[in-house]
Design an enzyme around this catalytic site. Structure first.
Site, PDB file in Angstrom:
ATOM      1  N   ASP A  81      -3.241   4.428   2.925  1.00 17.71           N
ATOM      2  CA  ASP A  81      -3.545   4.768   4.318  1.00 17.71           C
ATOM      3  C   ASP A  81      -3.186   6.225   4.539  1.00 17.71           C
ATOM      4  O   ASP A  81      -2.057   6.641   4.280  1.00 17.71           O
ATOM      5  CB  ASP A  81      -2.702   3.913   5.288  1.00 17.71           C
ATOM      6  CG  ASP A  81      -3.125   2.455   5.297  1.00 17.71           C
ATOM      7  OD1 ASP A  81      -4.232   2.149   4.814  1.00 17.71           O
ATOM      8  OD2 ASP A  81      -2.353   1.615   5.808  1.00 17.71           O
ATOM      9  N   ASP A 110       1.481   4.678   2.384  1.00 17.87           N
ATOM     10  CA  ASP A 110       1.153   5.253   3.690  1.00 17.87           C
ATOM     11  C   ASP A 110       1.558   6.720   3.689  1.00 17.87           C
ATOM     12  O   ASP A 110       2.707   7.042   3.387  1.00 17.87           O
ATOM     13  CB  ASP A 110       1.919   4.527   4.798  1.00 17.87           C
ATOM     14  CG  ASP A 110       1.674   3.030   4.778  1.00 17.87           C
ATOM     15  OD1 ASP A 110       0.614   2.603   5.243  1.00 17.87           O
ATOM     16  OD2 ASP A 110       2.551   2.274   4.272  1.00 17.87           O
ATOM     17  N   ASP A 164       0.850  -1.187   0.000  1.00 13.87           N
ATOM     18  CA  ASP A 164       0.000   0.000   0.000  1.00 13.87           C
ATOM     19  C   ASP A 164       0.887   1.239   0.000  1.00 13.87           C
ATOM     20  O   ASP A 164       2.109   1.133  -0.011  1.00 13.87           O
ATOM     21  CB  ASP A 164      -0.925   0.006   1.234  1.00 13.87           C
ATOM     22  CG  ASP A 164      -0.150   0.167   2.542  1.00 13.87           C
ATOM     23  OD1 ASP A 164       1.098   0.192   2.516  1.00 13.87           O
ATOM     24  OD2 ASP A 164      -0.801   0.286   3.595  1.00 13.87           O
TER      25      ASP A 164
HETATM   26  P1  ATP Z   1       4.116  -2.721   2.994  1.00 11.89           P
HETATM   27  O1  ATP Z   1       5.024  -2.560   1.852  1.00 11.89           O
HETATM   28  O2  ATP Z   1       3.631  -4.118   3.148  1.00 11.89           O
HETATM   29  O3  ATP Z   1       3.003  -1.734   3.003  1.00 11.89           O
HETATM   30  P2  ATP Z   1       4.853  -1.383   5.400  1.00 11.89           P
HETATM   31  O4  ATP Z   1       6.018  -1.473   6.306  1.00 11.89           O
HETATM   32  O5  ATP Z   1       4.559  -0.047   4.802  1.00 11.89           O
HETATM   33  O6  ATP Z   1       5.035  -2.475   4.289  1.00 11.89           O
HETATM   34  P3  ATP Z   1       2.205  -1.240   6.583  1.00 11.89           P
HETATM   35  O7  ATP Z   1       1.302  -2.355   6.965  1.00 11.89           O
HETATM   36  O8  ATP Z   1       1.714  -0.349   5.526  1.00 11.89           O
HETATM   37  O9  ATP Z   1       3.597  -1.917   6.200  1.00 11.89           O
HETATM   38  O10 ATP Z   1       2.481  -0.445   7.895  1.00 11.89           O
HETATM   39  C1  ATP Z   1       3.429   0.609   8.007  1.00 11.89           C
HETATM   40  C2  ATP Z   1       3.652   0.924   9.463  1.00 11.89           C
HETATM   41  O11 ATP Z   1       2.506   1.569   9.998  1.00 11.89           O
HETATM   42  C3  ATP Z   1       3.862  -0.330  10.304  1.00 11.89           C
HETATM   43  O12 ATP Z   1       5.183  -0.353  10.753  1.00 11.89           O
HETATM   44  C4  ATP Z   1       2.933  -0.227  11.477  1.00 11.89           C
HETATM   45  O13 ATP Z   1       3.666  -0.111  12.656  1.00 11.89           O
HETATM   46  C5  ATP Z   1       2.138   1.024  11.231  1.00 11.89           C
HETATM   47  N1  ATP Z   1       0.695   0.734  11.159  1.00 11.89           N
HETATM   48  C6  ATP Z   1       0.048   0.106  10.173  1.00 11.89           C
HETATM   49  N2  ATP Z   1      -1.280   0.033  10.419  1.00 11.89           N
HETATM   50  C7  ATP Z   1      -1.464   0.663  11.596  1.00 11.89           C
HETATM   51  C8  ATP Z   1      -2.602   0.979  12.404  1.00 11.89           C
HETATM   52  N3  ATP Z   1      -3.829   0.619  12.046  1.00 11.89           N
HETATM   53  N4  ATP Z   1      -2.382   1.654  13.543  1.00 11.89           N
HETATM   54  C9  ATP Z   1      -1.153   2.025  13.904  1.00 11.89           C
HETATM   55  N5  ATP Z   1      -0.052   1.788  13.189  1.00 11.89           N
HETATM   56  C10 ATP Z   1      -0.194   1.114  12.054  1.00 11.89           C
HETATM   57 MN    MN Z   2       2.752   0.273   3.748  1.00 14.19          MN
HETATM   58 MN    MN Z   3      -0.329   0.688   5.577  1.00 14.33          MN
END
Ligand code: ATP
Ligand code: MN
Ligand code: MN
Length: 373
Positions: free
Chosen positions: A297, A207, A205
């Site tokens: 997100d 962020d 995703d």
């Molecule tokens: P990816 O490439 O899979 O997206 P990513 O490290 O960006 O890898 P995410 O699941 O998008 O993974 O999450 C990013 C960070 O945001 C995570 O380290 C997590 O700690 C934090 N996070 C994700 N969802 C939430 C949430 N609902 N509430 C608080 N923190 C969150």
């Molecule tokens: Mn992510």
């Molecule tokens: Mn995310």
């Protein structure tokens, strides 16, 4: 004579926040196996072993040398007998039959499919599995089955959402959100975070975290931005969560606690790059389609919590878990995405950037790309 770096001469911390973990994982053959096992134990609801394999995998990701012999992993923390047996098997056979065997179990295979749908977690997977469903085809064929709006979108845009988001798509999304937000609030701070901030070239995703130095001005940004996306026809799904933050509350004790910021889980209809005339290669593989469904997100934070929020949303998840565990056990403080509380002084510690948070914790600063634990 230049001896190779190995565990006999390198002290490896049990905490990911005291290790530099870049994306150069020279031991992927081992860490992939351990990540699969962590997932296997997550699916079988064995939290303890899930955490054990995540810690072991994370530790190996930080090693600056490829593992070639058992003596190199002898003294490392978190590597129990079971893990060493798997490393040994991979060293000898090039793969682990134990891991392959667990991966072929029916429950693992079904959960892997179910959880790949946006909106489907362990609870729904378990329910579907108990009802006798085994594949996504089973679910799609069952017209009576009640799906949430989120899950319906998960199925509708399944191909797009499960194909990873590229760096270029993340950039496009970032630019789009900035252009919208800055129309309302020109001094808003909009930051691409998550895996892309850690230097990943792909993600599941995008962020993005948003704040504003003028107190309270961040409050309308989320709803206004989503309205514009909707009006421009760029919004396929939105789940808006309002803030539940309470000023007087101490940071959560749980390493996996969710935060209380206002946020939205979205699916965007992201316009794909115009292909030049005569271009036959479609960069997103969407065959003639002018858009791709992309998960986004959005997180809104008050300015004084921004550094903590940024640190929390940059990840990786394992880095965050270890940072909190370190804070609790080594510093007698409490950390979450909103702030840092010093239990002996009974005060919240302010920070205007991530460096100051590391300083409060007595940790050497780690750049985002060194947090790929
Ligand atoms: P990816 O490439 O899979 O997206 P990513 O490290 O960006 O890898 P995410 O699941 O998008 O993974 O999450 C990013 C960070 O945001 C995570 O380290 C997590 O700690 C934090 N996070 C994700 N969802 C939430 C949430 N609902 N509430 C608080 N923190 C969150
Ligand atoms: Mn992510
Ligand atoms: Mn995310």
């Amino acid at each position: 004579f230049n001896p190779p770096l190995s565990s006999s001469c390198v002290q490896v911390s049990q905490y990911a926040c005291q290790r530099r973990t870049t994306l150069q994982d020279t031991n992927r053959i081992f860490t992939d196996a351990f990540d699969i096992l962590a997932e296997y134990f997550e699916f079988s609801e064995n939290k303890g072993r899930k955490v054990a394999f995540l810690r072991a995998s994370s530790l190996i990701k930080s090693l600056p040398f490829p593992i070639t012999a058992m003596k190199e992993v002898e003294r490392l923390p978190w590597l129990g007998d079971q893990m060493k047996a798997i490393i040994e098997e991979i060293l000898e056979e090039g793969k682990s039959y134990k891991v392959l065997e667990l991966m072929s179990e029916e429950r693992y295979k079904s959960f892997k499919q179910f959880t790949s749908v946006f909106g489907v977690g362990l609870k729904t997977s378990d329910k579907w599995y108990r009802m006798g469903f085994r594949t996504l085809e089973d679910i799609k064929n069952e017209k009576e089955l009640k799906l949430t709006k989120m899950q319906k979108c998960g199925f509708l845009y399944y191909e797009d959402i499960t194909s990873s988001v590229s760096w270029a798509e993340a950039e496009t999304t970032d630019q789009l959100i900035k252009s919208i937000v800055w129309k309302f609030v020109p001094d808003a701070v909009v930051t691409l975070t998550g895996g892309f901030r850690r230097g990943k070239k792909n993600g599941h995703d995008v962020d993005i975290i948003i704040t504003c130095p003028r107190k309270g001005k961040e409050k309308n940004i989320l709803h206004n931005t989503i309205s514009v996306l909707k009006n421009q026809g760029l919004l396929l799904f939105s789940d808006i969560i309002e803030s539940t933050f309470v000023e007087t509350k101490l940071p959560s004790k749980h390493v996996d606690a969710l935060d209380h910021f206002q946020k939205a889980f979205l699916i965007l209809k992201l316009p794909t790059q115009q292909t030049a005339i005569g271009d036959i290669i479609d960069p997103c593989g969407c065959e003639g389609r002018k858009w791709k469904a992309v998960r986004l997100d959005l997180v809104i934070t008050p300015y004084e919590q921004y550094s903590y929020a940024l640190l929390g949303w940059t990840g990786s998840r394992q880095f965050e878990r270890d940072l909190r565990r370190y804070t609790t056990h080594e510093r007698k403080m409490m950390l979450d995405n909103h702030g840092l509380y010093d239990k002996s002084k009974k005060v919240f510690l302010k920070a205007s950037n991530e460096e100051e948070i590391f300083e409060h914790l007595g940790l050497d600063y780690l750049e985002p790309w060194e947090r790929n634990a």
